[in-house]
Design a protein around this motif. Structure first.
Motif, short mmCIF file in Angstrom:
data_model
loop_
_atom_site.label_atom_id
_atom_site.label_comp_id
_atom_site.label_asym_id
_atom_site.label_seq_id
_atom_site.Cartn_x
_atom_site.Cartn_y
_atom_site.Cartn_z
N THR A 59 0.85 -1.19 0.00
CA THR A 59 0.00 0.00 0.00
C THR A 59 0.88 1.24 0.00
N VAL A 60 0.57 2.18 -0.88
CA VAL A 60 1.29 3.45 -0.93
C VAL A 60 0.35 4.56 -0.49
N SER A 61 0.90 5.75 -0.33
CA SER A 61 0.14 6.85 0.26
C SER A 61 -0.99 7.34 -0.63
N GLY A 62 -0.83 7.16 -1.95
CA GLY A 62 -1.82 7.71 -2.87
C GLY A 62 -1.55 9.13 -3.29
N PHE A 63 -0.39 9.68 -2.87
CA PHE A 63 0.00 11.02 -3.28
C PHE A 63 1.10 10.92 -4.35
N GLU A 92 4.87 9.51 -4.95
CA GLU A 92 5.78 10.14 -3.99
C GLU A 92 6.81 9.17 -3.45
N GLU A 93 6.43 7.91 -3.23
CA GLU A 93 7.36 6.94 -2.65
C GLU A 93 8.49 6.58 -3.60
N ASP A 94 8.25 6.65 -4.90
CA ASP A 94 9.28 6.33 -5.90
C ASP A 94 8.89 7.04 -7.20
N GLN A 118 -3.61 13.68 -5.43
CA GLN A 118 -4.10 12.68 -4.49
C GLN A 118 -5.05 11.73 -5.20
N VAL A 119 -4.94 10.45 -4.88
CA VAL A 119 -5.75 9.45 -5.55
C VAL A 119 -7.19 9.48 -5.05
#
Length: 562
Positions: A59-63, A92-94, A118-119
């Motif tokens: 799960t990623v942040s969705g940003f 944002e994570e990668d 934002q998702v």
């Protein structure tokens, strides 16, 4: 929940359902490598960065960062608004990973590259499409756009370093083959002719041009082969062989080649290996007739199944064409290098000026910069004249063994070198961000196989499915530096027939018609023979021809027979 049976939706499999159905829990999931922690998208059984096979959904942040967007006015799809804002968002994570998506809850005027996004999710039947909207907490300044994992200049340098030195090659396979004949069918819009008839017409013309007969042909080669609908082929080798009964000793047909011109490179390899002596290469398109028949309901495509493969990651969001990818690429090129729509306009105007001298060109009427800028929008920033012209046509080229040159009807054209290297990511939305993907590798590879250099080229026939394609090839091949095309074009002067780099002298695909690169090869051959009539560039001895883009591409350096 929305039901829209006609709406394009992805094919959900056990290997991608974590992505398409995680929205049911209100979260976004993508793959992560357990070894190097890189995110991986689209899903794969191995990390492409470290080749570790331990990749699992997380799960990623969705940003993310708004990496590109285009407002699509032309390509309407069932269940989607018109116009549609198609976009790419870097997570944002990668930030190396980009998601193709659709933007909601915003207008074009509210958007800028680098915005925080934002998702949100749209439920359609059994999938939850990850859409994006501007985040509520926008930073004071937009974030800089993520750099490419392999920037354009580094991609070229990688190819140079990893290619064997020219001195070690000995005799090249290019020396074993010549281009001995070329032919073109009738070309036009909505000809309402059987595409196989166009193929036969072009093939007969090419064989006669070489001074051969069909009985001399012992090889067939084509792109993309059989099995392609939507006006992109006549049925491939199978259809032509059934019509002409050539019974070749060698044949080839497929889409995963170095561009549409890859059929010619494959034929050269076959000739060099002794598998054939005279190979007939052909490419047929009939998209304008195909689309007209669809409009008249005289042609139907069976089924309305889910979308698989690469298109499954973009079409559900409205990204149904290469135009949507390259339009965002053009936007980023403008953003980084200060180019404008006028920069691309000089390419469109140049091609139209050349087409005016070509009686077979589809569009020959004069085109001004005001016409170009005022034309209807296709998908921002592309207008009508940034896009090539769908047409019906077939082009054929005969590749012969070099030792037959003295027996041919006309002096053949020699192949000095080819470039075929893949250096960039193949997925459309994960590849080079400011240039057409799949041009840097083959362009750099070409110059490792010859002692000639860009300054030796007399004419350039460069793939122009869109104006940006042409600009990308100009820079990739080293006719100017990366990001310097605006100054190099000099208001179109340097690419005119009397300029330093005469470009697409028959009108290119933008005005002559979309022949998927083979028309460019035909024009190069005609120029090198000195047979181009009023559009002939005096003293043409060396020509470069590029083929394709986005998909694996190829490039050939040709020279007149001495």
């Amino acid at each position: 929940m929305m039901s829209a049976s006609a709406r394009p939706l992805p094919l959900v499999t056990p290997w991608n359902e974590f992505y398409w159905r995680s929205g049911a829990q209100g979260v976004l999931r993508v793959q992560e490598c357990a070894s190097c922690t890189a995110l991986v998208h689209p899903p794969k059984p191995v990390c492409p960065r470290c080749r570790n096979t331990r990749v699992e959904p997380r799960t990623v942040s969705g940003f993310g960062t708004l990496f590109g967007y285009t407002v699509s006015h032309r390509f309407g799809l069932p269940g989607l608004p018109s116009p549609t804002i198609v976009a790419q968002v870097a997570l944002e994570e990668d930030p190396r990973v980009k998601l193709t998506t659709r933007l909601v809850d915003c207008t074009e005027d509210e958007l800028s590259l680098g915005m925080r996004m934002q998702v949100t999710f749209e439920e359609v039947e059994d999938v939850w499409l990850p859409l994006f909207r501007p985040a509520a907490d926008q930073p004071a300044d937009s974030a800089p756009l993520p750099e490419d994992e392999l920037p354009a200049e580094e991609a070229r340098e990688l190819v140079r370093r990893s290619s064997p030195p020219l001195s070690s090659l000995g005799r090249k396979f290019e020396d074993d083959a010549v281009l001995s004949g070329v032919g073109q069918s009738t070309i036009g819009r909505r000809l309402m002719k059987d595409p196989l008839a166009l193929t036969v017409e072009a093939c007969q013309a090419a064989v006669a041009d070489a001074g051969l007969t069909m009985d001399d042909i012992d090889g067939l080669s084509t792109y993309p082969g059989g099995g392609f609908d939507h006006g992109f082929g006549e049925g491939g080798v199978t259809a032509l062989e059934a019509a002409l009964r050539i019974r070749p000793a060698w044949f080839n047909g497929g889409g995963e080649t170095p561009g549409p011109g890859g059929s010619v490179i494959a034929a050269m390899l076959a000739v060099s290996a002794g598998l054939a002596r005279h190979v007939l290469c052909f490419r047929t398109v009939w998209q304008s007739t195909h689309d007209q028949l669809l409009r008249e309901r005289r042609l139907h495509h069976g089924g309305s199944g889910r979308i698989s493969g690469d298109m499954g990651w973009g079409m559900p969001f409205g990204a149904s064409s290469a135009a949507h990818i390259l339009a965002q690429t053009a936007q980023r090129y403008f953003h980084r290098y200060g180019a404008t729509r006028e920069t691309l306009g000089w390419i469109a105007l140049n091609q139209r000026a050349n087409a005016a001298l070509n009686p077979t060109a589809v569009y020959r009427e004069p085109l001004t910069m005001d016409d170009y800028l005022g034309a209807r929008t296709i998908t921002t920033p592309f207008g009508l004249y940034d896009c090539d012209v769908p047409c019906d046509a077939s082009i054929a080229v005969v590749v012969s063994a070099a030792d037959t040159a003295g027996d041919l009807r006309v002096r053949p054209v020699r192949v000095e070198a080819v470039g075929t290297r893949i250096a960039e990511a193949l997925e459309w939305d994960q590849s080079t961000s400011t240039h057409e993907p799949q041009v840097m590798g083959p362009a750099a590879h070409l110059w490792t196989r010859t002692s000639l250099r860009p300054g030796d080229v007399d004419v350039a026939q460069l793939y122009d499915g869109f104006t940006l394609n042409c600009l990308s090839w100009i820079e990739a091949l080293g006719f100017c530096g990366i990001g310097e095309a605006k100054d190099f074009l000099d208001g179109g002067k340097n690419i005119a027939r009397d300029g330093v780099l005469p470009l697409n002298t028959h009108g290119g695909q933008l005005s002559h018609g979309r022949t998927h690169g083979m028309g460019l090869l035909q024009e190069a051959i005609v120029q090198l023979r000195g047979d181009a009539g009023p559009r002939q560039v005096d003293g043409t001895g060396v020509a470069v021809v590029s083929s394709g883009g986005l998909t694996p591409s190829g490039v050939l350096l040709l020279r007149a027979d001495s």
